[in-house]
Design a protein around this motif. Structure first.
Motif, PDB file in Angstrom:
ATOM      1  N   GLN A  13       0.903  -1.247   0.097  1.00 54.53           N
ATOM      2  CA  GLN A  13       0.011   0.035  -0.200  1.00 54.53           C
ATOM      3  C   GLN A  13       0.842   1.195   0.056  1.00 54.53           C
ATOM      4  O   GLN A  13       2.004   1.187   0.505  1.00 54.53           O
ATOM      5  N   ALA A  14       0.347   2.252  -0.485  1.00 55.46           N
ATOM      6  CA  ALA A  14       0.915   3.543  -0.510  1.00 55.46           C
ATOM      7  C   ALA A  14       1.501   3.805   0.949  1.00 55.46           C
ATOM      8  O   ALA A  14       0.632   3.634   1.921  1.00 55.46           O
ATOM      9  N   PRO A  41       4.786   0.396 -17.180  1.00 60.90           N
ATOM     10  CA  PRO A  41       4.119   0.010 -18.198  1.00 60.90           C
ATOM     11  C   PRO A  41       4.018   1.158 -19.237  1.00 60.90           C
ATOM     12  O   PRO A  41       3.533   2.407 -18.949  1.00 60.90           O
ATOM     13  N   GLY A  42       4.504   0.972 -20.497  1.00 58.04           N
ATOM     14  CA  GLY A  42       4.459   2.243 -21.496  1.00 58.04           C
ATOM     15  C   GLY A  42       5.474   3.006 -21.599  1.00 58.04           C
ATOM     16  O   GLY A  42       5.538   4.237 -22.305  1.00 58.04           O
ATOM     17  N   LYS A  43       6.502   2.910 -20.440  1.00 57.20           N
ATOM     18  CA  LYS A  43       7.346   4.076 -20.404  1.00 57.20           C
ATOM     19  C   LYS A  43       8.816   3.349 -20.533  1.00 57.20           C
ATOM     20  O   LYS A  43       9.047   2.151 -20.573  1.00 57.20           O
ATOM     21  N   PRO A  88       2.182   5.276  -5.304  1.00 55.83           N
ATOM     22  CA  PRO A  88       1.674   4.541  -6.615  1.00 55.83           C
ATOM     23  C   PRO A  88       2.544   4.841  -7.891  1.00 55.83           C
ATOM     24  O   PRO A  88       2.727   4.008  -8.575  1.00 55.83           O
ATOM     25  N   GLU A  89       3.076   6.049  -8.021  1.00 60.17           N
ATOM     26  CA  GLU A  89       3.957   6.234  -8.927  1.00 60.17           C
ATOM     27  C   GLU A  89       5.278   5.456  -9.028  1.00 60.17           C
ATOM     28  O   GLU A  89       6.192   5.584 -10.121  1.00 60.17           O
ATOM     29  N   THR A 126       4.377  -3.274  -6.882  1.00 58.66           N
ATOM     30  CA  THR A 126       3.139  -2.737  -7.492  1.00 58.66           C
ATOM     31  C   THR A 126       2.752  -1.843  -5.961  1.00 58.66           C
ATOM     32  O   THR A 126       2.716  -2.667  -4.753  1.00 58.66           O
ATOM     33  N   VAL A 127       2.475  -0.527  -6.084  1.00 62.62           N
ATOM     34  CA  VAL A 127       1.974   0.366  -4.952  1.00 62.62           C
ATOM     35  C   VAL A 127       0.485   0.691  -5.062  1.00 62.62           C
ATOM     36  O   VAL A 127       0.172   1.322  -6.144  1.00 62.62           O
TER      37      VAL A 127
END
Length: 129
Positions: A13-14, A41-43, A88-89, A126-127
């Motif tokens: 969790q954050a 993802p995507g970066k 989350p980032e 994963t946050v």
């Protein structure tokens, strides 16, 4: 040949913490510069932190300063990334990398992917918010 194996990823969790580990093969691990990178993802893959052997310094991308700490245990051929106050980032696949030659000077060089000779397979972080 150097093999790198990451571990320690997961779902958190954050505001939580995780510690990533990267175990390296190789008899001269203590002379390697070790880095952590991440790819969301995507970066594109981006620099996170480095422990620079030749300079005896550590470097961090601005977004993780004060939250992440890179360290190493040469007796165990292991580099760590302690991640606190996760956001989350920070969600990404985290990769360990080794620079066996270390001709670098300064942040710009150590933050460059092509400077590193060996890469691990990555571990997912994963946050959740």
């Amino acid at each position: 040949q150097v093999q790198l194996v990451e571990s320690g990823g997961g779902l958190v969790q954050a505001g939580g913490s995780l510690r990533l580990s990267c175990a390296a093969s190789g008899r001269t691990f203590s002379r390697y510069t070790m880095g952590w990178f991440r790819q969301a993802p995507g970066k594109e893959r981006e620099f996170v932190a480095a422990n620079a052997w030749s300079e005896g310094k550590t470097y961090y991308v601005e977004s993780v300063k004060g939250r992440f700490t890179i360290s190493r245990d040469n007796a165990k051929n292991t580099v760590y990334l302690q991640m606190n106050s996760l956001k989350p980032e920070d969600t990404a696949v985290y990769y360990c990398a080794a620079d066996a030659n270390d001709y670098c000077t300064g942040y710009g060089c150590y933050a460059t992917l092509s400077e590193y000779d060996y890469w691990g397979q990555g571990t997912q972080v994963t946050v959740s918010s």
